[in-house]
Design an enzyme around this catalytic site. Structure first.
Site, mmCIF file in Angstrom:
data_model
loop_
_atom_site.group_PDB
_atom_site.id
_atom_site.type_symbol
_atom_site.label_atom_id
_atom_site.label_comp_id
_atom_site.label_asym_id
_atom_site.label_seq_id
_atom_site.Cartn_x
_atom_site.Cartn_y
_atom_site.Cartn_z
ATOM 1 N N LYS A 175 -19.532 35.209 0.769
ATOM 2 C CA LYS A 175 -20.328 34.249 0.004
ATOM 3 C C LYS A 175 -21.449 34.972 -0.744
ATOM 4 C CE LYS A 175 -21.354 31.870 3.626
ATOM 5 N NZ LYS A 175 -21.734 30.864 4.638
ATOM 6 N N THR A 207 -31.649 24.057 -0.029
ATOM 7 C CA THR A 207 -30.411 24.771 0.303
ATOM 8 C C THR A 207 -30.155 24.833 1.804
ATOM 9 O OG1 THR A 207 -31.645 26.860 0.271
ATOM 10 C CG2 THR A 207 -30.524 26.201 -1.771
ATOM 11 N N GLY A 209 -28.619 24.294 5.139
ATOM 12 C CA GLY A 209 -27.312 23.827 5.596
ATOM 13 C C GLY A 209 -26.158 24.126 4.670
ATOM 14 N N THR A 210 -26.374 24.941 3.630
ATOM 15 C CA THR A 210 -25.277 25.204 2.689
ATOM 16 C C THR A 210 -24.101 25.910 3.366
ATOM 17 O OG1 THR A 210 -26.466 27.194 1.978
ATOM 18 C CG2 THR A 210 -26.676 25.249 0.602
ATOM 19 N N GLY A 211 -24.399 26.912 4.212
ATOM 20 C CA GLY A 211 -23.315 27.636 4.868
ATOM 21 C C GLY A 211 -22.544 26.761 5.834
ATOM 22 N N CYS A 212 -23.266 25.954 6.610
ATOM 23 C CA CYS A 212 -22.612 25.024 7.535
ATOM 24 C C CYS A 212 -21.733 24.045 6.767
ATOM 25 C CB CYS A 212 -23.660 24.241 8.326
ATOM 26 S SG CYS A 212 -24.861 25.241 9.223
#
Length: 269
Positions: A175, A207, A209-212
């Site tokens: 990512k 931003t 929590g974007t990865g979750c």
């Protein structure tokens, strides 16, 4: 038949990341979500003020309760802070023969707070990564897993992704959100293919929590029967839209959450 996905991760008391973000994502994408809570955090948009680890035996009890009853189609794994918990999760995946596993190797929150004890990194690397269909590290996480400097170019991202493949994962999504430039570029790296996924880089501080959200969106796609590459493309489109809509929300005083229900709520929420 109802598509079911399970998240195995930490709870975010502020609601923007972790278990809460995963369940919101599953629901927004039409998938029934169940959960195994591996840690509790005292957390808000400004940072993490405390972590309470769930005993490995109780993580195992949750896994056994959920997987023995529900016909689980895909699993998303997030924050696992201690080696014994990682081992318990790995054993559970084997016990219930789970193959559609998306592993987000969460190490640090958006606020900069560390979520994984250093001694757990090697266990994550050696025990859990080989069980994943896909791992979704951001650039700092990939660097930590490989004990190297953070990738600065797409070529370096690809090289690091190929090294992570060698650890046993079936595929790696590198990512690029921590990179620079007008586009946020991710690379989906499989043994015989590399796909470049680019989206506009959105100027917002919301931003959290974007990865979750991305990893759970991918798991939702897999739960609905999508091939991996399609699930990744759809997941990236969903999280990009959720980031773009995040400024419609007014949540907290720090890094606010993305808008998981941007397609369902009104524009003036």
């Amino acid at each position: 038949m109802t598509a079911i996905a399970v998240t195995i991760a930490g709870s975010d008391s502020g609601g923007g990341a972790g278990i809460q973000a995963d369940l919101k994502t599953f629901s927004a994408l039409g998938v029934y979500g169940a959960s195994v809570i591996a840690a509790l955090t005292a957390q808000n948009t400004r940072g993490v003020t405390g972590i309470h680890d769930v005993p490995p035996s109780f993580v195992t009890a949750q896994i056994d309760a959920v997987f023995s009853d529900l016909a689980v189609n895909a699993v998303k794994i997030g924050m696992l802070s201690h080696p014994d918990v990682i081992a318990a999760v790995a054993d559970g995946l084997d016990r219930f023969k789970q193959k559609k596993v998306v592993l987000d190797p969460v190490m640090v929150a958006a606020s900069g707070d560390r979520l994984l004890v250093p001694e757990a990194i090697e266990v994550l690397r050696s025990v859990l990564i080989p069980k994943a269909m896909l791992i979704t590290p951001n650039l700092p996480e990939a660097a930590a897993l490989l004990e190297t400097a953070m990738a600065q170019t797409e070529r370096e991202m690809r090289e690091q992704g190929e090294k992570l493949l060698a650890l046993g994962a079936k595929a790696v999504l590198m990512k690029g959100g921590h990179g620079s430039g007008a586009e946020s570029v991710d690379l989906l790296i499989e043994p015989n293919a590399v796909a470049r996924l680019a989206a506009e880089r959105i100027d917002t501080q919301n931003t959290h929590g974007t990865g979750c959200t991305l990893s759970s969106a991918i798991a939702a796609g897999l739960a609905k029967g999508m091939p991996l590459a399609e699930a990744v493309r759809e997941g990236k489109a969903y999280v990009t839209a959720a980031i773009r809509a995040s400024d419609q929300l007014s949540i907290g005083h720090g890094h606010g959450p993305v808008h998981h229900f941007h397609n369902l709520w009104g524009q003036n929420t």
